[in-house]
Design a protein around this motif. Structure first.
Motif, PDB file in Angstrom:
ATOM      1  N   GLU A 111       0.920  -1.235  -0.582  1.00  0.00           N
ATOM      2  CA  GLU A 111       0.005   0.065  -0.083  1.00  0.00           C
ATOM      3  C   GLU A 111       0.758   1.245   0.040  1.00  0.00           C
ATOM      4  O   GLU A 111       0.559   1.954  -0.810  1.00  0.00           O
ATOM      5  CB  GLU A 111      -1.173  -0.220   0.896  1.00  0.00           C
ATOM      6  N   GLU A 112       1.507   1.544   0.489  1.00  0.00           N
ATOM      7  CA  GLU A 112       2.689   2.633   0.848  1.00  0.00           C
ATOM      8  C   GLU A 112       3.351   2.518  -0.652  1.00  0.00           C
ATOM      9  O   GLU A 112       3.953   3.724  -1.051  1.00  0.00           O
ATOM     10  CB  GLU A 112       4.173   2.333   1.916  1.00  0.00           C
ATOM     11  N   VAL A 113       3.895   1.704  -1.713  1.00  0.00           N
ATOM     12  CA  VAL A 113       4.676   1.301  -2.536  1.00  0.00           C
ATOM     13  C   VAL A 113       3.690   2.071  -3.275  1.00  0.00           C
ATOM     14  O   VAL A 113       3.705   3.593  -4.618  1.00  0.00           O
ATOM     15  CB  VAL A 113       5.310  -0.031  -3.153  1.00  0.00           C
ATOM     16  N   ALA A 114       2.207   1.726  -3.561  1.00  0.00           N
ATOM     17  CA  ALA A 114       1.335   1.816  -3.864  1.00  0.00           C
ATOM     18  C   ALA A 114       1.121   3.678  -3.684  1.00  0.00           C
ATOM     19  O   ALA A 114       0.968   4.431  -5.064  1.00  0.00           O
ATOM     20  CB  ALA A 114      -0.236   0.932  -3.925  1.00  0.00           C
ATOM     21  N   GLU A 115       1.054   4.081  -3.135  1.00  0.00           N
ATOM     22  CA  GLU A 115       1.046   5.311  -2.053  1.00  0.00           C
ATOM     23  C   GLU A 115       1.667   6.222  -3.289  1.00  0.00           C
ATOM     24  O   GLU A 115       1.732   7.491  -3.732  1.00  0.00           O
ATOM     25  CB  GLU A 115       0.886   5.456  -1.245  1.00  0.00           C
ATOM     26  N   LEU A 116       3.820   5.785  -3.051  1.00  0.00           N
ATOM     27  CA  LEU A 116       4.170   7.091  -3.560  1.00  0.00           C
ATOM     28  C   LEU A 116       4.526   6.799  -5.107  1.00  0.00           C
ATOM     29  O   LEU A 116       5.036   7.694  -5.545  1.00  0.00           O
ATOM     30  CB  LEU A 116       5.641   5.207  -2.921  1.00  0.00           C
ATOM     31  N   ARG A 117       4.089   5.535  -6.293  1.00  0.00           N
ATOM     32  CA  ARG A 117       3.456   5.509  -6.345  1.00  0.00           C
ATOM     33  C   ARG A 117       2.869   6.626  -7.852  1.00  0.00           C
ATOM     34  O   ARG A 117       2.570   7.381  -8.221  1.00  0.00           O
ATOM     35  CB  ARG A 117       3.357   4.110  -7.853  1.00  0.00           C
ATOM     36  N   ALA A 118       1.948   6.507  -7.059  1.00  0.00           N
ATOM     37  CA  ALA A 118       0.952   7.463  -7.308  1.00  0.00           C
ATOM     38  C   ALA A 118       1.679   8.953  -6.892  1.00  0.00           C
ATOM     39  O   ALA A 118       1.067  10.137  -7.982  1.00  0.00           O
ATOM     40  CB  ALA A 118      -0.445   7.180  -6.475  1.00  0.00           C
ATOM     41  N   ALA A 119       2.005   9.008  -5.934  1.00  0.00           N
ATOM     42  CA  ALA A 119       2.335  10.481  -5.693  1.00  0.00           C
ATOM     43  C   ALA A 119       3.432  10.921  -6.552  1.00  0.00           C
ATOM     44  O   ALA A 119       3.334  11.808  -6.803  1.00  0.00           O
ATOM     45  CB  ALA A 119       3.537  10.590  -4.010  1.00  0.00           C
ATOM     46  N   LEU A 120       4.133  10.185  -7.301  1.00  0.00           N
ATOM     47  CA  LEU A 120       5.114   9.919  -8.328  1.00  0.00           C
ATOM     48  C   LEU A 120       4.860  10.324  -9.493  1.00  0.00           C
ATOM     49  O   LEU A 120       5.394  11.467 -10.261  1.00  0.00           O
ATOM     50  CB  LEU A 120       6.032   8.942  -8.126  1.00  0.00           C
ATOM     51  N   ARG A 121       3.685   9.908  -9.699  1.00  0.00           N
ATOM     52  CA  ARG A 121       2.714   9.309 -11.372  1.00  0.00           C
ATOM     53  C   ARG A 121       1.930  11.478 -11.060  1.00  0.00           C
ATOM     54  O   ARG A 121       2.056  12.715 -11.978  1.00  0.00           O
ATOM     55  CB  ARG A 121       1.754   9.510 -11.110  1.00  0.00           C
ATOM     56  N   GLU A 122       2.222  11.995  -9.785  1.00  0.00           N
ATOM     57  CA  GLU A 122       1.230  13.413  -9.570  1.00  0.00           C
ATOM     58  C   GLU A 122       1.998  14.287  -9.958  1.00  0.00           C
ATOM     59  O   GLU A 122       2.144  15.758 -10.694  1.00  0.00           O
ATOM     60  CB  GLU A 122       0.334  13.743  -8.331  1.00  0.00           C
ATOM     61  N   LEU A 123       3.812  13.972  -9.466  1.00  0.00           N
ATOM     62  CA  LEU A 123       4.908  15.135  -9.564  1.00  0.00           C
ATOM     63  C   LEU A 123       4.706  15.281 -10.769  1.00  0.00           C
ATOM     64  O   LEU A 123       5.343  16.059 -11.449  1.00  0.00           O
ATOM     65  CB  LEU A 123       6.209  13.986  -8.383  1.00  0.00           C
TER      66      LEU A 123
END
Length: 144
Positions: free
Chosen positions: A127-139
Motif C-alpha cells: 500500500e505504501e509503495v502504491a501510494e508512493l507511485r501515485a505520488a510520483l505520477r502526480e509529480l
C-alpha cells in the motif's frame, strides 16, 4: 523299562536258578519246601529289583524334566528382563516423540504466525509503495 536283551538275560538267569533249585530238590540236597521258599524269595527279590530299576529310571526322567523346566524358566526370566528393558526404551522413545511433536507444532505455529505477520507487513508495504507511485505520477504530471 528294561531293554529286550536285559529282559531275556534275566529270564534265562531266572530259569537257570529254578532249574538248579529243581535239581537240588530232586537230589535231596534241599527239601522241596526250602526250594519253593527260595524260589518265592528269589521271585520277590527279582520283582523288587525290577521295581527299583523302574523307579530309578522314572526318577532319572523326572530329573531331566526338572532340568529342562529350570532351563526354560531361566530363558523366560531372561526374556522378561529383556522385554522390560525394551518396554522402558519404548516409553522413553514415545516420550521423546511426543516432546518432538510438541516442539514441531510450536515451531510450525511460530512459522505460520511469522508468515502471517510478514504477509500483513507486505500488504502494508504494498500500500505504501502504491501510494508512493501515485505520488510520483502526480509529480510527473505536474512537471509536464
Amino acid at each position: 523299562m528294561l531293554s529286550p536283551r536285559h529282559l531275556a538275560a534275566i529270564a534265562i538267569l531266572g530259569g537257570l536258578v529254578l532249574a538248579v533249585l529243581g535239581v537240588l530238590s530232586l537230589t535231596g540236597a534241599v527239601s522241596p519246601a526250602a526250594a519253593l521258599a527260595a524260589a518265592a524269595f528269589l521271585l520277590a527279590l527279582s520283582a523288587l529289583a525290577f521295581l527299583v530299576l523302574t523307579v530309578r529310571r522314572l526318577d532319572g526322567k523326572a530329573h531331566r524334566i526338572d532340568l529342562r523346566v529350570k532351563k526354560i524358566e531361566n530363558g523366560l526370566t531372561q526374556s522378561a528382563t529383556g522385554l522390560k528393558r525394551i518396554e522402558s526404551r519404548i516409553d522413553r522413545l514415545s516420550a521423546a516423540v511426543e516432546e518432538s511433536a510438541t516442539r514441531r507444532n510450536e515451531d510450525l505455529s511460530a512459522i505460520l504466525a511469522s508468515l502471517g505477520e510478514d504477509r500483513v507487513n507486505a500488504m502494508t508495504h504494498a500500500e505504501e509503495v502504491a501510494e508512493l507511485r501515485a505520488a510520483l505520477r502526480e509529480l510527473r504530471e505536474e512537471r509536464v
